[in-house]
Design a protein around this motif. Structure first.
Motif, PDB file in Angstrom:
ATOM      1  N   ARG A   1       0.844  -1.195   0.000  1.00  0.00           N
ATOM      2  CA  ARG A   1       0.000   0.000   0.000  1.00  0.00           C
ATOM      3  C   ARG A   1       0.885   1.254   0.000  1.00  0.00           C
ATOM      4  O   ARG A   1       0.984   1.954   1.014  1.00  0.00           O
ATOM      5  N   PRO A   2       1.547   1.533  -1.115  1.00  0.00           N
ATOM      6  CA  PRO A   2       2.476   2.670  -1.156  1.00  0.00           C
ATOM      7  C   PRO A   2       1.758   4.006  -1.009  1.00  0.00           C
ATOM      8  O   PRO A   2       0.623   4.187  -1.450  1.00  0.00           O
ATOM      9  N   VAL A   3       2.462   4.939  -0.376  1.00  0.00           N
ATOM     10  CA  VAL A   3       1.914   6.262  -0.073  1.00  0.00           C
ATOM     11  C   VAL A   3       2.941   7.324  -0.454  1.00  0.00           C
ATOM     12  O   VAL A   3       4.153   7.132  -0.280  1.00  0.00           O
ATOM     13  N   MET A   4       2.457   8.438  -0.978  1.00  0.00           N
ATOM     14  CA  MET A   4       3.304   9.592  -1.252  1.00  0.00           C
ATOM     15  C   MET A   4       2.941  10.717  -0.297  1.00  0.00           C
ATOM     16  O   MET A   4       1.811  10.778   0.202  1.00  0.00           O
ATOM     17  N   ALA A   5       3.915  11.585  -0.035  1.00  0.00           N
ATOM     18  CA  ALA A   5       3.676  12.774   0.779  1.00  0.00           C
ATOM     19  C   ALA A   5       3.859  13.999  -0.101  1.00  0.00           C
ATOM     20  O   ALA A   5       4.734  14.031  -0.967  1.00  0.00           O
ATOM     21  N   ASP A   6       3.027  14.996   0.127  1.00  0.00           N
ATOM     22  CA  ASP A   6       3.044  16.196  -0.716  1.00  0.00           C
ATOM     23  C   ASP A   6       2.984  17.437   0.168  1.00  0.00           C
ATOM     24  O   ASP A   6       2.120  17.549   1.032  1.00  0.00           O
ATOM     25  N   ALA A   7       3.921  18.357  -0.053  1.00  0.00           N
ATOM     26  CA  ALA A   7       3.949  19.636   0.676  1.00  0.00           C
ATOM     27  C   ALA A   7       3.822  20.756  -0.347  1.00  0.00           C
ATOM     28  O   ALA A   7       4.787  21.055  -1.057  1.00  0.00           O
ATOM     29  N   ASP A   8       2.629  21.344  -0.441  1.00  0.00           N
ATOM     30  CA  ASP A   8       2.393  22.402  -1.429  1.00  0.00           C
ATOM     31  C   ASP A   8       2.893  22.000  -2.818  1.00  0.00           C
ATOM     32  O   ASP A   8       3.630  22.735  -3.482  1.00  0.00           O
ATOM     33  N   SER A   9       2.503  20.807  -3.261  1.00  0.00           N
ATOM     34  CA  SER A   9       2.801  20.288  -4.602  1.00  0.00           C
ATOM     35  C   SER A   9       4.247  19.829  -4.781  1.00  0.00           C
ATOM     36  O   SER A   9       4.649  19.511  -5.905  1.00  0.00           O
ATOM     37  N   ARG A  10       5.012  19.738  -3.725  1.00  0.00           N
ATOM     38  CA  ARG A  10       6.342  19.125  -3.797  1.00  0.00           C
ATOM     39  C   ARG A  10       6.214  17.734  -3.195  1.00  0.00           C
ATOM     40  O   ARG A  10       5.982  17.589  -1.987  1.00  0.00           O
ATOM     41  N   SER A  11       6.367  16.732  -4.038  1.00  0.00           N
ATOM     42  CA  SER A  11       5.988  15.366  -3.675  1.00  0.00           C
ATOM     43  C   SER A  11       7.200  14.489  -3.374  1.00  0.00           C
ATOM     44  O   SER A  11       8.266  14.638  -3.973  1.00  0.00           O
ATOM     45  N   VAL A  12       6.993  13.573  -2.433  1.00  0.00           N
ATOM     46  CA  VAL A  12       7.971  12.545  -2.082  1.00  0.00           C
ATOM     47  C   VAL A  12       7.249  11.207  -2.151  1.00  0.00           C
ATOM     48  O   VAL A  12       6.224  11.017  -1.492  1.00  0.00           O
ATOM     49  N   ARG A  13       7.783  10.278  -2.922  1.00  0.00           N
ATOM     50  CA  ARG A  13       7.102   9.001  -3.129  1.00  0.00           C
ATOM     51  C   ARG A  13       7.618   7.931  -2.168  1.00  0.00           C
ATOM     52  O   ARG A  13       8.696   8.026  -1.609  1.00  0.00           O
ATOM     53  N   HIS A  14       6.785   6.910  -1.994  1.00  0.00           N
ATOM     54  CA  HIS A  14       7.127   5.719  -1.214  1.00  0.00           C
ATOM     55  C   HIS A  14       7.597   6.072   0.200  1.00  0.00           C
ATOM     56  O   HIS A  14       8.646   5.618   0.650  1.00  0.00           O
ATOM     57  N   VAL A  15       6.794   6.861   0.892  1.00  0.00           N
ATOM     58  CA  VAL A  15       7.169   7.238   2.256  1.00  0.00           C
ATOM     59  C   VAL A  15       6.715   6.165   3.235  1.00  0.00           C
ATOM     60  O   VAL A  15       5.735   5.443   3.002  1.00  0.00           O
ATOM     61  N   THR A  16       7.443   6.077   4.338  1.00  0.00           N
ATOM     62  CA  THR A  16       7.073   5.150   5.408  1.00  0.00           C
ATOM     63  C   THR A  16       6.727   5.883   6.699  1.00  0.00           C
ATOM     64  O   THR A  16       6.018   5.344   7.554  1.00  0.00           O
ATOM     65  N   ARG A  17       7.221   7.105   6.820  1.00  0.00           N
ATOM     66  CA  ARG A  17       6.988   7.885   8.032  1.00  0.00           C
ATOM     67  C   ARG A  17       7.079   9.362   7.670  1.00  0.00           C
ATOM     68  O   ARG A  17       7.999   9.784   6.968  1.00  0.00           O
ATOM     69  N   VAL A  18       6.103  10.152   8.142  1.00  0.00           N
ATOM     70  CA  VAL A  18       6.101  11.588   7.867  1.00  0.00           C
ATOM     71  C   VAL A  18       5.856  12.338   9.170  1.00  0.00           C
ATOM     72  O   VAL A  18       4.895  12.057   9.883  1.00  0.00           O
ATOM     73  N   GLN A  19       6.737  13.276   9.457  1.00  0.00           N
ATOM     74  CA  GLN A  19       6.618  14.125  10.633  1.00  0.00           C
ATOM     75  C   GLN A  19       6.228  15.517  10.174  1.00  0.00           C
ATOM     76  O   GLN A  19       6.832  16.068   9.247  1.00  0.00           O
ATOM     77  N   ILE A  20       5.214  16.104  10.811  1.00  0.00           N
ATOM     78  CA  ILE A  20       4.730  17.435  10.437  1.00  0.00           C
ATOM     79  C   ILE A  20       4.608  18.286  11.690  1.00  0.00           C
ATOM     80  O   ILE A  20       4.055  17.851  12.707  1.00  0.00           O
ATOM     81  N   GLN A  21       5.115  19.519  11.604  1.00  0.00           N
ATOM     82  CA  GLN A  21       5.001  20.453  12.723  1.00  0.00           C
ATOM     83  C   GLN A  21       5.062  21.872  12.174  1.00  0.00           C
ATOM     84  O   GLN A  21       5.728  22.145  11.168  1.00  0.00           O
ATOM     85  N   SER A  22       4.368  22.784  12.827  1.00  0.00           N
ATOM     86  CA  SER A  22       4.396  24.178  12.417  1.00  0.00           C
ATOM     87  C   SER A  22       5.807  24.741  12.574  1.00  0.00           C
ATOM     88  O   SER A  22       6.464  24.517  13.595  1.00  0.00           O
ATOM     89  N   ALA A  23       6.271  25.454  11.545  1.00  0.00           N
ATOM     90  CA  ALA A  23       7.606  26.062  11.577  1.00  0.00           C
ATOM     91  C   ALA A  23       7.485  27.469  12.150  1.00  0.00           C
ATOM     92  O   ALA A  23       7.374  28.452  11.402  1.00  0.00           O
ATOM     93  N   SER A  24       7.514  27.570  13.470  1.00  0.00           N
ATOM     94  CA  SER A  24       7.312  28.864  14.121  1.00  0.00           C
ATOM     95  C   SER A  24       8.466  29.824  13.878  1.00  0.00           C
ATOM     96  O   SER A  24       8.331  31.035  14.103  1.00  0.00           O
ATOM     97  N   ASP A  25       9.607  29.300  13.408  1.00  0.00           N
ATOM     98  CA  ASP A  25      10.764  30.142  13.149  1.00  0.00           C
ATOM     99  C   ASP A  25      10.735  30.794  11.770  1.00  0.00           C
ATOM    100  O   ASP A  25      11.600  31.604  11.439  1.00  0.00           O
TER     101      ASP A  25
END
Length: 253
Positions: free
Chosen positions: A206-230
């Motif tokens: 069950r392959p999954v891709m991650a996308d950040a504002d249309s910048r894609s990374v394929r075949h991810v296994t783990r994604v960490q997301i946090q607000s960039a307060s800096d």
């Protein structure tokens, strides 16, 4: 007095034509000398401009010369200095994504609107969700899931039936995309400072891709997301038509 304006435009014909008109009338300062950036295009080009000017601490004022303009002001070649002088400023923080792939490589990206995880093949994705180190959902079977900022909550998040977030709400939206199990799960509201980690279960089948504002990374296994307060982006809107007003108005249409 006319500020030093740096004009930038998408490749669309209306945007290029507007660039020629405005640059001739007001001049076009080098980005390194500019006091404000004026972006001509649609919302997609506005996101590109914000990413491109990151770290310069320059306000960005968009004028709609594209097909979508939620982040843009109406276009007019007249009275631009007066509009800029009266504009309301909204400061937003992007999301920082760190994605680990099946081959062990790691990729980082920033997202002003949202980070989304999407199935790559015919099988539904199976995701496990952690918030601040605590497992909150053991298994979400779905087409995907996304984490949206208030500024991006009217984009993909809203289309996926996620909530519209007030710009000053200090929360993020975690929204499922076509959830199968739990079938009726509608997502969650998270504190802006929360760290979200999404594990991909059975990524080989069950392959999954991650996308950040249309910048894609394929075949991810783990994604960490946090607000960039800096990191902060400064958006300018015509007086009375700021982002907070737009988000509120969008809920009554």
């Amino acid at each position: 007095m006319t500020p030093r304006i740096h004009f930038t435009a998408s490749q669309a014909a209306p945007a290029r034509a507007a660039l020629a008109v405005l640059a001739h009338r007001y001049g076009n300062a080098e980005l390194s000398r500019a006091q404000v950036v004026v972006a001509l295009g649609g919302d997609g080009f506005m996101l590109q401009t914000l990413h491109a000017t990151q770290g310069r601490d320059l306000p960005v004022y968009g004028m709609n010369r594209g097909t979508v303009g939620f982040l843009m002001n109406s276009y007019s070649a007249d009275d631009l200095p007066e509009r800029l002088d009266a504009a309301e400023e909204t400061v937003i923080n992007p999301l920082r994504m760190r994605a680990t792939c099946a081959d062990g490589t790691c990729h980082a990206a920033l997202a002003i609107n949202e980070v989304s995880l999407l199935r790559e093949g015919p099988q539904a994705a199976k995701l496990r969700i952690h918030v601040d180190g605590r497992m909150r959902m053991e298994e979400l079977v779905c087409d995907g899931a996304l984490i949206a900022t208030p500024a991006g909550s009217t984009a993909y998040n809203y289309s996926a039936h996620g909530p519209i977030l007030p710009i000053g709400s200090e929360v993020l939206a975690l929204t499922a995309i076509a959830p199968f199990r739990p079938r009726r799960w509608r997502g969650a509201l998270l504190p802006k400072a929360a760290e979200v980690v999404v594990e991909v279960l059975n990524p080989e089948r069950r392959p999954v891709m991650a996308d950040a504002d249309s910048r894609s990374v394929r075949h991810v296994t783990r994604v960490q997301i946090q607000s960039a307060s800096d990191i902060r982006h400064r958006l300018l809107f015509d007086s009375g038509h700021g982002l907070e007003e737009r988000l509120l108005r969008e809920q009554f249409v």
